[in-house]
Scaffold this motif. Structure first.
Motif, short mmCIF file in Angstrom:
data_model
loop_
_atom_site.label_atom_id
_atom_site.label_comp_id
_atom_site.label_asym_id
_atom_site.label_seq_id
_atom_site.Cartn_x
_atom_site.Cartn_y
_atom_site.Cartn_z
N CYS A 9 1.00 -1.16 0.26
CA CYS A 9 0.41 0.11 0.19
C CYS A 9 0.89 1.29 0.06
O CYS A 9 1.26 1.61 1.21
CB CYS A 9 -1.16 -0.05 1.33
SG CYS A 9 -2.32 1.08 1.24
N CYS A 14 -2.23 6.68 2.62
CA CYS A 14 -3.09 5.11 2.01
C CYS A 14 -3.15 3.94 2.97
O CYS A 14 -2.15 3.75 3.49
CB CYS A 14 -2.88 4.55 0.77
SG CYS A 14 -2.99 6.09 -0.48
N CYS A 31 -5.95 -0.66 -0.88
CA CYS A 31 -5.36 0.60 -0.47
C CYS A 31 -6.48 1.53 -1.35
O CYS A 31 -6.23 1.40 -2.36
CB CYS A 31 -4.28 -0.01 -0.93
SG CYS A 31 -3.47 1.13 -0.83
N GLY A 32 -6.14 2.52 -0.02
CA GLY A 32 -7.51 3.82 -0.59
C GLY A 32 -7.73 4.67 0.81
O GLY A 32 -6.12 4.29 1.67
N VAL A 33 -7.93 5.19 0.49
CA VAL A 33 -8.83 6.82 1.17
C VAL A 33 -9.31 5.93 2.40
O VAL A 33 -10.24 4.95 2.33
CB VAL A 33 -9.46 7.28 0.71
CG1 VAL A 33 -11.12 6.70 0.57
CG2 VAL A 33 -9.65 8.49 1.61
N THR A 40 -4.12 6.29 9.19
CA THR A 40 -3.67 4.52 9.15
C THR A 40 -2.79 4.19 10.21
O THR A 40 -2.20 5.54 10.97
CB THR A 40 -3.16 4.92 7.55
OG1 THR A 40 -1.67 5.81 7.78
CG2 THR A 40 -3.72 4.81 6.84
N LYS A 44 -0.78 0.38 7.96
CA LYS A 44 -1.20 0.59 6.83
C LYS A 44 -2.50 0.06 7.17
O LYS A 44 -3.55 0.33 5.89
CB LYS A 44 -0.64 0.20 5.44
CG LYS A 44 0.89 1.12 5.14
CD LYS A 44 0.72 2.37 4.45
CE LYS A 44 2.01 3.00 4.38
NZ LYS A 44 1.74 4.22 4.19
N ASN A 134 -0.39 12.58 -2.09
CA ASN A 134 -1.68 10.91 -2.60
C ASN A 134 -0.49 11.27 -3.54
O ASN A 134 0.16 11.38 -4.76
CB ASN A 134 -2.26 11.41 -3.60
CG ASN A 134 -4.20 12.27 -2.98
OD1 ASN A 134 -4.02 12.01 -1.65
ND2 ASN A 134 -4.52 13.33 -3.12
N VAL A 143 -3.47 8.08 -7.00
CA VAL A 143 -5.00 7.20 -5.61
C VAL A 143 -4.84 8.31 -4.67
O VAL A 143 -4.09 9.01 -4.36
CB VAL A 143 -3.47 5.83 -5.32
CG1 VAL A 143 -4.95 5.75 -4.08
CG2 VAL A 143 -3.59 4.94 -6.29
N CYS A 145 -5.93 9.27 -1.23
CA CYS A 145 -6.16 9.24 0.55
C CYS A 145 -6.20 9.94 0.52
O CYS A 145 -5.21 10.08 1.89
CB CYS A 145 -4.86 8.20 0.27
SG CYS A 145 -4.32 6.54 -0.81
#
Length: 311
Positions: A9, A14, A31-33, A40, A44, A134, A143, A145
């Motif tokens: 990640c 993220c 994996c993202g926001v 986090t 992660k 990001n 991505v 986040c």
């Protein structure tokens, strides 16, 4: 085991949300926001914020809450004029508006209906600006986040300003219309118009510089309170203790600045060690005393006359 088979990640903020928990085994999403109210951890994984604001966090929130109140008082005093007797009632109304707004803001924050709020710990300056971190794994796709890693210290200020503005628009015009008889029709609402300007400015200030204010506000308080006290005493031609006692308003302004000095000193020291930090509060009257002692030696007319006699 579920984490090991997934790709890394990327990005500083993220994380993977917890989809389900089966005993000691957790299943994670992509994996993202992180959802609101989470941030986090070291692995992660998005974890819910279950902590409480520490003393410094509350002092920061207090500073942000004081800003509109101080500005209200300044513009009320600025536009009231010497003939108006409505300034005191407007000052009290502004204090009431900001106090109610602060109370309602705490009540609507999670957990709803309680003056207690849950929060994430602020670890570093970048926590306030997650939109700048990001990641772009392939340098093409970003991505996103961006989330409130300092929940709720960032958004709670906007909520408070919104309530302040609404309460001001509901209460102040009716009060001013009834009691501000000493002012002209065009002047009596100027303090309200001023608020319609400074609230957007405060909102932008929090949006752009919230993280910087978080770390710098104790020093901002000290510097501004020192400068404004010196300017006020100079403009009011205060040169001795007797000049202070002539008008009660001058004493009120002096004590208000002393409270700001004390707030700034407490914010810097955080009162972690009471036996070391509490004596620092004895320095609060020092700037005013220094000004009163040295004012007679810095009087411009005296300097000019001494210079003329020297020649």
């Amino acid at each position: 085991a579920a984490v090991d088979i997934q790709p890394a990640c990327l990005g500083l903020y993220c994380g993977r949300t917890v989809l389900s928990v089966n005993g000691s085994v957790e299943t994670y999403g992509d994996c993202g926001v992180c959802p609101r109210g989470q941030r986090t951890d070291d692995n992660k994984i998005c974890r819910e914020c279950v902590g409480s604001p520490d003393r410094y966090d509350w002092l920061y929130l207090g500073f942000m809450a004081m800003l509109p109140l101080v500005l209200h008082w300044f513009f009320i005093e600025w536009y009231s004029g010497k003939k108006s007797s409505s300034a005191l009632l407007q000052h009290i109304t502004a204090l009431l508006e900001c106090s109610i707004a602060a109370l309602v803001t705490l009540l609507v924050s999670d957990p709803v209906g309680s003056l207690h709020i849950r929060s994430c710990t602020v670890k570093k300056l970048s926590d306030w600006y997650t939109m700048l971190y990001n990641p772009s794994p392939d340098y093409i796709t970003t991505v996103h986040c961006t989330h409130e890693a300092v929940y709720p210290l960032y958004t709670i200020v906007f909520i408070y300003y919104a309530f302040c503005l609404v309460l001001m628009m509901l209460l102040r015009p009716l009060l001013v219309k009834k009691i501000a008889c000493g002012l002209g029709k065009s002047d009596r609402f100027k303090s309200i118009y001023a608020a319609l300007y400074f609230f957007p400015i405060l909102t932008v200030l929090q949006a752009v510089g919230g993280g910087l204010l978080y770390y710098a506000f104790p020093y901002i308080i000290l510097v501004l309170s020192l400068v404004t006290l010196a300017v006020y005493m100079s403009a009011s031609e205060v040169e001795s203790f007797k000049d202070l006692l002539v008008r009660k308003k001058r004493l009120v302004v002096l004590f208000s600045h002393w409270l700001l000095h004390a707030y700034g000193i407490i914010s810097i020291s955080k009162l972690d060690k009471l036996e070391q930090d509490l004596p620092l509060l004895a320095l609060v009257p020092a700037p005013a005393l220094f000004y009163l002692i040295t004012a007679k030696y810095t009087e411009p007319s005296r300097i000019l006359s001494d210079g003329g006699n020297g020649h």
